[in-house]
Design a protein around this motif. Structure first.
Motif: not given
Length: 100
Positions: A69-90
């Motif tokens: 699913a990630y590879q298919e997404q990469t072809e359409d819209q690029g890659t997405w990443t995140y960082k979880g820190q404390g009580s926040h998702l950034t």
């Protein structure tokens, strides 16, 4: 006793994002009513974001399902990443658009 329990819950809640998000699927509904499903990798900072519930659930079933699913997404819209820190998702953004 109640104070200790409340303090323990507060400590957990304010530090839980980094440990609770990986390996799960979440549904987001925007102000315009559109929905998106986010599947967070259990082993990296990668995210599959899709309007398809089936795609999100398939990505959550196994590492190979997530990678597909990630590879298919990469072809359409690029890659997405995140960082979880404390009580926040950034940093939930396409890889090339944001730096942590």
């Amino acid at each position: 006793m109640v104070l200790v329990a409340a303090g323990g819950w507060l400590a957990y809640a304010t530090h839980s994002v980094a440990s609770a998000v990986p390996g799960h699927v979440y549904k987001y509904t925007g102000a315009n009513g559109k929905q998106a499903y986010m599947t967070f990798s259990a082993t990296s900072d990668a995210v599959v974001i899709s309007s398809s519930k089936q795609t999100a659930l398939s990505a959550d079933q196994s590492t190979s399902g997530f990678n597909k699913a990630y590879q298919e997404q990469t072809e359409d819209q690029g890659t997405w990443t995140y960082k979880g820190q404390g009580s926040h998702l950034t940093g939930l953004c396409p890889y090339n658009w944001c730096k942590f």
